[in-house]
Design a protein around this motif. Sequence first.
Motif, short mmCIF file in Angstrom:
data_model
loop_
_atom_site.label_atom_id
_atom_site.label_comp_id
_atom_site.label_asym_id
_atom_site.label_seq_id
_atom_site.Cartn_x
_atom_site.Cartn_y
_atom_site.Cartn_z
N PHE A 47 -4.88 29.47 -0.87
CA PHE A 47 -3.71 28.73 -1.35
C PHE A 47 -3.01 28.02 -0.19
N SER A 48 -2.87 28.71 0.93
CA SER A 48 -2.19 28.11 2.08
C SER A 48 -2.97 26.93 2.66
N GLN A 49 -4.28 26.89 2.36
CA GLN A 49 -5.12 25.78 2.84
C GLN A 49 -5.26 24.70 1.76
N GLU A 50 -4.33 24.66 0.81
CA GLU A 50 -4.30 23.67 -0.26
C GLU A 50 -5.48 23.82 -1.22
N GLY A 51 -5.98 25.07 -1.34
CA GLY A 51 -7.16 25.31 -2.15
C GLY A 51 -6.90 25.98 -3.48
N GLY A 52 -5.65 26.00 -3.95
CA GLY A 52 -5.37 26.66 -5.22
C GLY A 52 -4.15 26.09 -5.90
N LEU A 53 -3.98 26.49 -7.16
CA LEU A 53 -2.78 26.20 -7.94
C LEU A 53 -2.19 27.53 -8.39
N VAL A 54 -0.87 27.64 -8.31
CA VAL A 54 -0.17 28.85 -8.73
C VAL A 54 0.81 28.50 -9.84
N ARG A 55 0.74 29.22 -10.93
CA ARG A 55 1.76 29.11 -11.97
C ARG A 55 2.77 30.22 -11.70
N GLY A 56 4.04 29.83 -11.54
CA GLY A 56 5.04 30.83 -11.22
C GLY A 56 6.42 30.21 -11.07
N LYS A 57 7.30 30.92 -10.37
CA LYS A 57 8.68 30.48 -10.17
C LYS A 57 9.06 30.58 -8.70
N LEU A 58 9.87 29.62 -8.25
CA LEU A 58 10.44 29.68 -6.91
C LEU A 58 11.77 30.41 -6.98
N VAL A 59 11.89 31.49 -6.23
CA VAL A 59 13.10 32.31 -6.26
C VAL A 59 13.48 32.68 -4.83
N GLU A 60 14.71 33.14 -4.67
CA GLU A 60 15.15 33.69 -3.39
C GLU A 60 15.13 35.21 -3.46
N GLN A 61 14.55 35.82 -2.43
CA GLN A 61 14.55 37.27 -2.31
C GLN A 61 15.31 37.66 -1.06
N ALA A 62 15.83 38.88 -1.07
CA ALA A 62 16.66 39.33 0.04
C ALA A 62 15.84 39.43 1.33
N GLY A 63 16.39 38.86 2.41
CA GLY A 63 15.78 38.98 3.73
C GLY A 63 16.66 39.82 4.64
N ALA A 64 16.25 39.99 5.87
CA ALA A 64 17.00 40.81 6.81
C ALA A 64 18.39 40.24 7.05
N ASP A 65 18.48 38.92 7.22
CA ASP A 65 19.77 38.29 7.51
C ASP A 65 20.22 37.31 6.44
N GLU A 66 19.26 36.72 5.72
CA GLU A 66 19.58 35.72 4.71
C GLU A 66 18.47 35.68 3.68
N PRO A 67 18.74 35.13 2.49
CA PRO A 67 17.69 35.06 1.46
C PRO A 67 16.53 34.20 1.94
N ILE A 68 15.32 34.56 1.50
CA ILE A 68 14.14 33.79 1.84
C ILE A 68 13.48 33.27 0.55
N PRO A 69 12.97 32.05 0.57
CA PRO A 69 12.34 31.48 -0.62
C PRO A 69 10.93 32.04 -0.81
N VAL A 70 10.64 32.42 -2.06
CA VAL A 70 9.38 33.06 -2.40
C VAL A 70 8.84 32.42 -3.67
N LEU A 71 7.53 32.29 -3.76
CA LEU A 71 6.88 31.85 -4.99
C LEU A 71 6.31 33.08 -5.68
N VAL A 72 6.89 33.43 -6.84
CA VAL A 72 6.45 34.59 -7.61
C VAL A 72 5.41 34.12 -8.62
N ALA A 73 4.19 34.62 -8.50
CA ALA A 73 3.06 34.12 -9.28
C ALA A 73 2.85 34.94 -10.54
N ASP A 74 2.50 34.23 -11.63
CA ASP A 74 2.00 34.93 -12.82
C ASP A 74 0.60 34.44 -13.22
N GLU A 75 0.10 33.37 -12.57
CA GLU A 75 -1.28 32.94 -12.74
C GLU A 75 -1.77 32.38 -11.41
N LEU A 76 -3.03 32.67 -11.08
CA LEU A 76 -3.65 32.11 -9.87
C LEU A 76 -4.89 31.33 -10.28
#
Length: 292
Positions: free
Chosen positions: A100-129
């Motif tokens: 996926f990081s090499q542009e070799g996939g599609l992910v169905r999911g949602k972009l959300v913020e999750q708690a980080g050590a100092d600030e929220p970090i953006p995460v892609l939560v997948a429900d299909e790969l």
Amino acid sequence: MRILRSPVMILLSLFGLLGSSFFAFAAPNDPDDPNYYIVTRQDMRQCLYPSCGGYFVKAVNRAMTLCANGQRRAQCQVFHLDMAALNLTEEEKAEYDHAFSQEGGLVRGKLVEQAGADEPIPVLVADELWLGQAQSESVGTFYSVIGTGIVCITSPCPSFEETRLNTSGVSQRISTVNLAASGASQEELDEAYRALESGILVAGVHRTEIGPGGVGLELIASEFYLPFPSEEGKSCVGENCDVGEPCGDNICGEGEYCCNASCGICAPLNGACIQMVCEQSESGPLPFKNGR
């Protein structure tokens, strides 16, 4: 960086400019709906995490993407692909995350913020790969494509239905899905044509087909995607997938697909076949007459 593996892709790049302009005015993606995302580039900037790192993604078929922080941008930074809900092994997670990081996939999911050590970090939560098969650059519009089961006595025949991804289910029927233009191997093509019964994802452009039955549309693929991980044994017979695709009372051979299950007719991949509806009798399959 993905590469163009076929000269056909040069033409697709030109046609793709037309397709992308159509979606420049599409409605923004709904944050409450899962969308399909693709990586646009890795973040190679030299600065401290979480200011830098991860990769950038965009919702396919859209000019702007709603990021995890609520801002709309052409692409959104993501630090992590969350696959926790998919019950994958650690090896499968690592394999897909690299692709996926090499542009070799599609992910169905949602972009959300999750708690980080100092600030929220953006995460892609997948429900299909979905994993790209040809390892070619994805040019054109992204669709889900599935076989309709329709058989005809002439061509072109509306044998497939395509739906634009991330566009509220805009669908139409098409006559041909040309996956070979992507430069995929014969093994990859065989698997994909079998999977059309349940649906695949395709990036590509259209070309008009004209035949005795009127006018149809061919979808010319620059890249196509199958579910990850693959369902071993699906569309197979016996103990392994070396046996061909079932087709009515017939079994298709290597390089063939089932184009008419009711009559047990196999045809070469991307080839045409006799389109009729058959019924079973003691003397074998017979064509229906007048729709019966």
